[in-house]
Design an enzyme around this catalytic site. Structure first.
Site, PDB file in Angstrom:
ATOM      1  N   LYS A  30     -16.639 -82.776 -12.029  1.00  0.00           N
ATOM      2  CA  LYS A  30     -15.694 -81.648 -12.137  1.00  0.00           C
ATOM      3  C   LYS A  30     -15.513 -80.924 -10.797  1.00  0.00           C
ATOM      4  O   LYS A  30     -14.387 -80.691 -10.364  1.00  0.00           O
ATOM      5  CB  LYS A  30     -16.197 -80.623 -13.184  1.00  0.00           C
ATOM      6  CG  LYS A  30     -16.400 -81.175 -14.578  1.00  0.00           C
ATOM      7  CD  LYS A  30     -16.867 -80.096 -15.550  1.00  0.00           C
ATOM      8  CE  LYS A  30     -18.220 -79.500 -15.227  1.00  0.00           C
ATOM      9  NZ  LYS A  30     -19.357 -80.451 -15.263  1.00  0.00           N
ATOM     10  N   ARG A  89     -17.570 -73.021 -21.738  1.00  0.00           N
ATOM     11  CA  ARG A  89     -18.599 -73.990 -22.100  1.00  0.00           C
ATOM     12  C   ARG A  89     -19.003 -73.860 -23.559  1.00  0.00           C
ATOM     13  O   ARG A  89     -19.890 -74.597 -24.016  1.00  0.00           O
ATOM     14  CB  ARG A  89     -19.834 -73.766 -21.230  1.00  0.00           C
ATOM     15  CG  ARG A  89     -20.014 -74.784 -20.119  1.00  0.00           C
ATOM     16  CD  ARG A  89     -21.258 -74.392 -19.352  1.00  0.00           C
ATOM     17  NE  ARG A  89     -21.842 -75.471 -18.615  1.00  0.00           N
ATOM     18  CZ  ARG A  89     -21.574 -75.769 -17.346  1.00  0.00           C
ATOM     19  NH1 ARG A  89     -20.680 -75.101 -16.672  1.00  0.00           N
ATOM     20  NH2 ARG A  89     -22.210 -76.759 -16.752  1.00  0.00           N
ATOM     21  N   ARG A 100     -27.144 -86.212  -6.610  1.00  0.00           N
ATOM     22  CA  ARG A 100     -26.345 -85.113  -6.015  1.00  0.00           C
ATOM     23  C   ARG A 100     -27.179 -84.316  -5.011  1.00  0.00           C
ATOM     24  O   ARG A 100     -28.341 -84.004  -5.271  1.00  0.00           O
ATOM     25  CB  ARG A 100     -25.845 -84.190  -7.127  1.00  0.00           C
ATOM     26  CG  ARG A 100     -25.195 -82.916  -6.599  1.00  0.00           C
ATOM     27  CD  ARG A 100     -24.286 -82.244  -7.602  1.00  0.00           C
ATOM     28  NE  ARG A 100     -24.956 -81.828  -8.827  1.00  0.00           N
ATOM     29  CZ  ARG A 100     -24.302 -81.394  -9.907  1.00  0.00           C
ATOM     30  NH1 ARG A 100     -22.984 -81.340  -9.917  1.00  0.00           N
ATOM     31  NH2 ARG A 100     -24.971 -81.035 -10.986  1.00  0.00           N
ATOM     32  N   ARG A 113     -30.416 -79.501  -6.119  1.00  0.00           N
ATOM     33  CA  ARG A 113     -30.491 -78.309  -6.973  1.00  0.00           C
ATOM     34  C   ARG A 113     -31.711 -78.403  -7.875  1.00  0.00           C
ATOM     35  O   ARG A 113     -32.007 -79.464  -8.399  1.00  0.00           O
ATOM     36  CB  ARG A 113     -29.226 -78.212  -7.852  1.00  0.00           C
ATOM     37  CG  ARG A 113     -28.069 -77.477  -7.208  1.00  0.00           C
ATOM     38  CD  ARG A 113     -26.759 -77.697  -7.923  1.00  0.00           C
ATOM     39  NE  ARG A 113     -26.795 -77.477  -9.368  1.00  0.00           N
ATOM     40  CZ  ARG A 113     -25.733 -77.615 -10.170  1.00  0.00           C
ATOM     41  NH1 ARG A 113     -24.561 -77.971  -9.664  1.00  0.00           N
ATOM     42  NH2 ARG A 113     -25.835 -77.402 -11.458  1.00  0.00           N
ATOM     43  N   ARG A 151     -29.954 -80.311 -20.030  1.00  0.00           N
ATOM     44  CA  ARG A 151     -28.561 -79.894 -19.805  1.00  0.00           C
ATOM     45  C   ARG A 151     -27.580 -80.798 -20.548  1.00  0.00           C
ATOM     46  O   ARG A 151     -26.564 -80.332 -21.056  1.00  0.00           O
ATOM     47  CB  ARG A 151     -28.249 -79.874 -18.311  1.00  0.00           C
ATOM     48  CG  ARG A 151     -28.860 -78.661 -17.623  1.00  0.00           C
ATOM     49  CD  ARG A 151     -28.901 -78.814 -16.131  1.00  0.00           C
ATOM     50  NE  ARG A 151     -27.587 -78.901 -15.539  1.00  0.00           N
ATOM     51  CZ  ARG A 151     -27.322 -79.529 -14.403  1.00  0.00           C
ATOM     52  NH1 ARG A 151     -28.280 -80.126 -13.725  1.00  0.00           N
ATOM     53  NH2 ARG A 151     -26.098 -79.551 -13.934  1.00  0.00           N
TER      54      ARG A 151
HETATM   55  P1  ADP Z   1     -22.584 -78.729 -13.494  1.00  0.00           P
HETATM   56  O1  ADP Z   1     -21.664 -78.745 -12.308  1.00  0.00           O
HETATM   57  O2  ADP Z   1     -23.705 -79.664 -13.321  1.00  0.00           O
HETATM   58  O3  ADP Z   1     -21.866 -78.923 -14.784  1.00  0.00           O
HETATM   59  P2  ADP Z   1     -22.552 -75.901 -13.160  1.00  0.00           P
HETATM   60  O4  ADP Z   1     -22.682 -75.647 -11.717  1.00  0.00           O
HETATM   61  O5  ADP Z   1     -21.207 -75.812 -13.767  1.00  0.00           O
HETATM   62  O6  ADP Z   1     -23.241 -77.294 -13.489  1.00  0.00           O
HETATM   63  O7  ADP Z   1     -23.498 -74.914 -13.986  1.00  0.00           O
HETATM   64  C1  ADP Z   1     -24.874 -74.773 -13.662  1.00  0.00           C
HETATM   65  C2  ADP Z   1     -25.534 -73.915 -14.718  1.00  0.00           C
HETATM   66  O8  ADP Z   1     -24.932 -72.608 -14.723  1.00  0.00           O
HETATM   67  C3  ADP Z   1     -25.372 -74.407 -16.158  1.00  0.00           C
HETATM   68  O9  ADP Z   1     -26.356 -75.365 -16.511  1.00  0.00           O
HETATM   69  C4  ADP Z   1     -25.527 -73.100 -16.942  1.00  0.00           C
HETATM   70  O10 ADP Z   1     -26.885 -72.703 -17.026  1.00  0.00           O
HETATM   71  C5  ADP Z   1     -24.825 -72.098 -16.043  1.00  0.00           C
HETATM   72  N1  ADP Z   1     -23.399 -71.966 -16.397  1.00  0.00           N
HETATM   73  C6  ADP Z   1     -22.340 -72.343 -15.640  1.00  0.00           C
HETATM   74  N2  ADP Z   1     -21.180 -72.064 -16.269  1.00  0.00           N
HETATM   75  C7  ADP Z   1     -21.508 -71.491 -17.459  1.00  0.00           C
HETATM   76  C8  ADP Z   1     -20.770 -71.005 -18.573  1.00  0.00           C
HETATM   77  N3  ADP Z   1     -19.420 -71.060 -18.591  1.00  0.00           N
HETATM   78  N4  ADP Z   1     -21.465 -70.491 -19.616  1.00  0.00           N
HETATM   79  C9  ADP Z   1     -22.803 -70.430 -19.608  1.00  0.00           C
HETATM   80  N5  ADP Z   1     -23.557 -70.890 -18.602  1.00  0.00           N
HETATM   81  C10 ADP Z   1     -22.930 -71.425 -17.534  1.00  0.00           C
HETATM   82  P1  ADP Z   2     -19.963 -81.624 -11.836  1.00  0.00           P
HETATM   83  O1  ADP Z   2     -19.273 -80.511 -11.090  1.00  0.00           O
HETATM   84  O2  ADP Z   2     -19.181 -82.131 -12.997  1.00  0.00           O
HETATM   85  O3  ADP Z   2     -21.366 -81.290 -12.196  1.00  0.00           O
HETATM   86  P2  ADP Z   2     -19.956 -83.027  -9.243  1.00  0.00           P
HETATM   87  O4  ADP Z   2     -18.537 -82.950  -8.824  1.00  0.00           O
HETATM   88  O5  ADP Z   2     -20.926 -82.143  -8.546  1.00  0.00           O
HETATM   89  O6  ADP Z   2     -20.064 -82.881 -10.853  1.00  0.00           O
HETATM   90  O7  ADP Z   2     -20.408 -84.545  -9.108  1.00  0.00           O
HETATM   91  C1  ADP Z   2     -21.721 -84.960  -9.443  1.00  0.00           C
HETATM   92  C2  ADP Z   2     -22.212 -85.982  -8.392  1.00  0.00           C
HETATM   93  O8  ADP Z   2     -21.483 -87.207  -8.523  1.00  0.00           O
HETATM   94  C3  ADP Z   2     -22.020 -85.523  -6.957  1.00  0.00           C
HETATM   95  O9  ADP Z   2     -23.115 -85.985  -6.203  1.00  0.00           O
HETATM   96  C4  ADP Z   2     -20.719 -86.199  -6.527  1.00  0.00           C
HETATM   97  O10 ADP Z   2     -20.695 -86.463  -5.127  1.00  0.00           O
HETATM   98  C5  ADP Z   2     -20.734 -87.490  -7.328  1.00  0.00           C
HETATM   99  N1  ADP Z   2     -19.397 -87.925  -7.811  1.00  0.00           N
HETATM  100  C6  ADP Z   2     -18.368 -87.141  -8.224  1.00  0.00           C
HETATM  101  N2  ADP Z   2     -17.326 -87.895  -8.650  1.00  0.00           N
HETATM  102  C7  ADP Z   2     -17.718 -89.201  -8.505  1.00  0.00           C
HETATM  103  C8  ADP Z   2     -17.069 -90.466  -8.769  1.00  0.00           C
HETATM  104  N3  ADP Z   2     -15.834 -90.560  -9.276  1.00  0.00           N
HETATM  105  N4  ADP Z   2     -17.777 -91.588  -8.489  1.00  0.00           N
HETATM  106  C9  ADP Z   2     -19.027 -91.513  -7.984  1.00  0.00           C
HETATM  107  N5  ADP Z   2     -19.683 -90.359  -7.714  1.00  0.00           N
HETATM  108  C10 ADP Z   2     -19.035 -89.206  -7.965  1.00  0.00           C
END
Ligand code: ADP
Ligand code: ADP
Ligand code: ZN
Length: 220
Positions: free
Chosen positions: A13, A88, A127, A160, A171
């Site tokens: 995302k 979420r 990541r 992270r 998660r």
């Molecule tokens: P990821 O990119 O791996 O999906 P995020 O960076 O979006 O993770 O979120 C990291 C953490 O922050 C989540 O695991 C949750 O604890 C918290 N978080 C983020 N967005 C929300 C939300 N909309 N509602 C509740 N918790 C959130």
């Molecule tokens: P989210 O915000 O959904 O948690 P990220 O954008 O941080 O996810 O992506 C998670 C990990 O996967 C990062 O290390 C990123 O560089 C990698 N990644 C993202 N998109 C792709 C893809 N299409 N193919 C392979 N690796 C990817």
């Protein structure tokens, strides 16, 4: 365009939202990034949310919704926005509808990045993020030019705390239980755009542009 991007943790995302922000010239709003910024700077909000995030649980809806309500009122959102990581829960999605309604705005589409759990684990555990600017890398799929250092600001990359394997499982469970129902929620509203997120970063991005109906030269 008023958009949000939905998908499991690690689905891509943030990566796609970053690329879309540049292409569409709309702000990329990530609740995760806002929370991490507050934790890093030890703010009152940061202190409130730290435990939840580190344990792989969600931050309570009340805190999250208030935060987003303020953010959506900022003038840069008038040209459109791209929400990443919010909503979420169904309750957050209903709150978002109410906030937008009050502002006389409408969500255009929810982009759902579909990626199977096996791929997710590999993406999250590989990541790495910049300690300074937050830019995201992947040790195999998207490595920095110089190992362990950010291409943009040269600062060290870290894993992270919540990307370590034990928390990732938690998660993913949280995601399936609390967030995945949003797929049906936006499908019912006729706003869901499903994108297969398994391809390379570039091919997934092209697919998103195609499904949004954005031409190669639009917005340039
Ligand atoms: P990821 O990119 O791996 O999906 P995020 O960076 O979006 O993770 O979120 C990291 C953490 O922050 C989540 O695991 C949750 O604890 C918290 N978080 C983020 N967005 C929300 C939300 N909309 N509602 C509740 N918790 C959130
Ligand atoms: P989210 O915000 O959904 O948690 P990220 O954008 O941080 O996810 O992506 C998670 C990990 O996967 C990062 O290390 C990123 O560089 C990698 N990644 C993202 N998109 C792709 C893809 N299409 N193919 C392979 N690796 C990817
Ligand atoms: Zn950096």
């Amino acid at each position: 365009m008023n958009l949000l991007i939905l998908g499991a943790p690690g689905a891509g995302k943030g990566t796609m939202a970053q690329m879309l922000q540049e292409k569409l010239n709309i702000p990329h709003i990530s609740t995760g990034d806002i929370f991490r910024y507050n934790i890093k700077n030890d703010t009152e909000l940061g202190r409130k949310v730290k435990q939840y995030i580190e344990s792989g649980a969600l931050v309570p809806d009340s805190l999250t919704v208030d935060l987003m309500k303020d953010r959506l009122q900022k003038p840069d959102c008038l040209k459109g926005f791209l929400l990443d990581g919010f909503p979420r829960t169904i309750n957050q999605a209903e709150s978002l509808d109410a906030i937008l309604d009050e502002m006389n705005l409408n969500l255009d589409n929810a982009i759902y990045l579909e990626v199977p759990d096996e791929v997710i684990i590999e993406r999250i555990t590989g990541r790495r993020v910049c300690t300074e600017c937050g830019k995201t890398y992947h040790i195999k799929n998207n490595p920095p030019i110089r190992e362990g250092l950010c291409d943009v600001c040269g600062k060290p990359l870290i894993q992270r705390e919540d990307d370590k394997e034990a928390t990732v499982i938690k998660r993913l469970e949280t995601y399936h239980r609390q967030t995945e129902p949003l797929v049906a929620y936006y499908k019912n509203q006729g706003k869901l755009l499903v994108v297969n997120g398994e391809g390379s970063i570039d091919s997934v991005f092209q697919e998103i542009l195609r499904i949004l109906g954005v031409q190669e030269n639009d917005f340039n």
